[in-house]
Design a protein around this motif. Structure first.
Motif, short mmCIF file in Angstrom:
data_model
loop_
_atom_site.label_atom_id
_atom_site.label_comp_id
_atom_site.label_asym_id
_atom_site.label_seq_id
_atom_site.Cartn_x
_atom_site.Cartn_y
_atom_site.Cartn_z
N SER A 160 0.83 -1.20 0.00
CA SER A 160 0.00 0.00 0.00
C SER A 160 0.86 1.25 0.00
CB SER A 160 -0.92 0.01 1.23
OG SER A 160 -1.72 -1.15 1.29
N THR A 208 4.69 4.08 -6.73
CA THR A 208 3.97 4.73 -7.83
C THR A 208 4.85 4.93 -9.07
OG1 THR A 208 2.50 5.83 -6.26
CG2 THR A 208 2.58 6.72 -8.50
N THR A 254 -7.41 -0.10 1.76
CA THR A 254 -8.20 1.01 1.27
C THR A 254 -7.53 2.35 1.57
OG1 THR A 254 -9.46 1.01 3.33
CG2 THR A 254 -10.38 -0.22 1.48
N GLU A 277 -4.03 7.57 -3.36
CA GLU A 277 -4.69 7.54 -4.66
C GLU A 277 -3.70 7.49 -5.81
OE1 GLU A 277 -8.25 9.94 -7.05
OE2 GLU A 277 -7.17 10.89 -5.40
N THR A 335 -2.88 3.84 -6.31
CA THR A 335 -4.00 3.00 -6.78
C THR A 335 -4.36 3.31 -8.22
OG1 THR A 335 -5.70 4.54 -5.95
CG2 THR A 335 -4.91 2.83 -4.43
N THR A 336 -4.34 4.58 -8.59
CA THR A 336 -4.72 4.94 -9.96
C THR A 336 -3.61 4.63 -10.96
OG1 THR A 336 -3.98 7.23 -9.60
CG2 THR A 336 -6.31 6.75 -9.23
N CYS A 377 -1.99 1.84 -11.01
CA CYS A 377 -2.11 0.41 -11.32
C CYS A 377 -3.16 0.16 -12.41
CB CYS A 377 -2.51 -0.37 -10.07
SG CYS A 377 -1.31 -0.31 -8.72
N TYR A 390 -6.43 -2.00 -9.02
CA TYR A 390 -6.04 -2.00 -7.61
C TYR A 390 -7.15 -2.67 -6.81
CZ TYR A 390 -4.43 -0.68 -3.02
OH TYR A 390 -3.98 -0.73 -1.72
N ASP A 393 -8.52 -4.11 -3.03
CA ASP A 393 -8.47 -4.07 -1.57
C ASP A 393 -8.35 -5.50 -1.04
OD1 ASP A 393 -8.95 -3.84 1.14
OD2 ASP A 393 -11.02 -3.17 0.94
N SER A 441 -8.92 2.01 -12.66
CA SER A 441 -8.11 1.07 -11.88
C SER A 441 -8.79 0.62 -10.61
CB SER A 441 -6.76 1.70 -11.55
OG SER A 441 -6.92 2.85 -10.72
N SER A 442 -9.64 1.47 -10.03
CA SER A 442 -10.27 1.14 -8.76
C SER A 442 -11.44 0.19 -8.91
CB SER A 442 -10.75 2.42 -8.06
OG SER A 442 -11.70 3.09 -8.86
N ASN A 490 -13.80 -5.68 -5.06
CA ASN A 490 -13.71 -4.55 -4.13
C ASN A 490 -15.06 -4.21 -3.52
OD1 ASN A 490 -10.96 -4.10 -4.35
ND2 ASN A 490 -11.17 -2.65 -6.04
#
Length: 234
Positions: free
Chosen positions: A102, A107, A126, A130, A133-134, A136, A139, A141, A195-196, A201
Motif C-alpha cells: 500500500s 507509484t 483502502t 490515490e 492506486t490509480t 495500477c 487496484y 483491496d 483502476s479502482s 472490491n
C-alpha cells in the motif's frame, strides 16, 4: 488456456507493508492473468513481525528476499523490489506484475512498468494513496478480497451511487442493440479501465452477481448465444 499461451506473471510482496492472510486470494486473482512463476517476498526476516510470512513461504512457493535495515527511516525493501522489477522488465520475460503493498513509493515503478505495456495489479489496503492506486492497471483491496473469497452470497451492503454511475457510464459507452441492451462483457471491460473498479472490491465474485444485486438499476438477460446482456433502467 493452452499452457504455451499462459503469460508469465511476477508477484513482488512488500512483506513489511502487506498482510500474509491475503496471499491465497491474491494468487487466485493473478491466475486470471497467467502463471505466477515468480513469487518474491521482501523484508528483514529477523523481525518478529514477519514470522507469519516466514511460516507460509514454503506452502506458497515464496522466495524470501532478505533486506537489512541499514539506515533508520530508509526502506531498503522498497529499493530492492524496485531494482528487481526493473531487472525483470529489462529481461523481457515477464508479461505482468502483482505488487502487494500500500506504499505510494511504488507509484513511479508502476508507472514505468505500464509505460512498457505491462499489466500491473496492486494489492493493498483502502488507505493506500490515490496516486498509487490509480497508477495500477487494477487496484484491489486485500481485506475485501479475503471477505469476498470466503463469502457465498456476496455483499449485503447497498451499492453506492458512484458505482451505479460508473457502470451506467460503461453501459452508455458500450455498443447497444435496438432494445438498449449491451453485452455484459463489454460493459465490464469499459468499467475496468478505471483502476479502482473490480467487483471483488465491492464484495462480489462476478460482475453478473453485482448486476443482479443492483436489479433496481439494471436489467440483465441471457440470450440464445449464451452471452449475458445488460440494460440500465434508471
Amino acid at each position: 488456456m493452452a499452457e504455451a499461451n499462459l503469460k508469465n506473471i511476477a508477484l513482488l510482496i512488500d512483506a513489511d507493508n502487506a498482510s500474509h492472510h491475503g496471499i491465497d486470494p491474491v494468487l487466485t486473482v493473478l491466475a486470471e492473468l497467467g502463471q505466477v512463476n515468480i513469487r518474491r517476498a521482501y523484508g528483514n526476516w529477523a523481525k518478529p513481525a514477519l514470522s507469519n510470512w516466514n511460516k507460509i513461504s514454503h506452502r506458497y512457493g515464496l522466495q524470501p528476499v532478505q533486506q537489512f535495515d541499514l539506515t533508520k527511516g530508509k526502506n531498503a525493501t522498497d529499493i530492492a523490489m524496485t531494482i528487481d522489477a526493473i531487472d525483470l522488465l529489462n529481461d523481457g520475460k515477464v508479461d505482468g506484475f502483482g505488487i502487494m503493498s500500500s506504499d505510494s513509493d511504488f507509484t513511479p515503478l508502476v508507472t514505468r512498468l505500464r509505460q512498457d505495456g505491462l499489466i500491473v495489479y496492486g494489492f493493498g489496503s483502502t488507505k493506500a494513496p490515490e496516486a498509487f492506486t490509480t497508477a495500477c492497471t487494477r487496484y484491489i483491496d486485500v481485506d475485501q478480497l479475503i471477505r469476498t473469497a470466503s463469502s457465498e452470497d456476496g455483499s449485503d451492503d447497498p451499492i453506492d451511487a458512484e458505482l451505479i454511475e460508473l457502470l451506467g457510464g460503461a453501459w452508455k459507452a458500450a455498443s447497444r442493440d435496438d432494445e438498449g441492451f449491451a453485452k455484459l462483457q463489454e460493459v465490464g471491460q469499459i468499467a475496468g479501465n478505471r483502476s479502482s473498479f473490480d467487483v471483488r472490491n465491492h464484495g462480489f465474485k462476478r460482475l453478473s452477481d453485482l448486476i443482479r444485486f443492483a436489479s433496481d438499476n439494471f436489467k440483465m438477460e441471457r440470450r440464445g448465444n449464451g452471452q449475458l446482456y445488460v440494460k440500465r433502467l434508471r
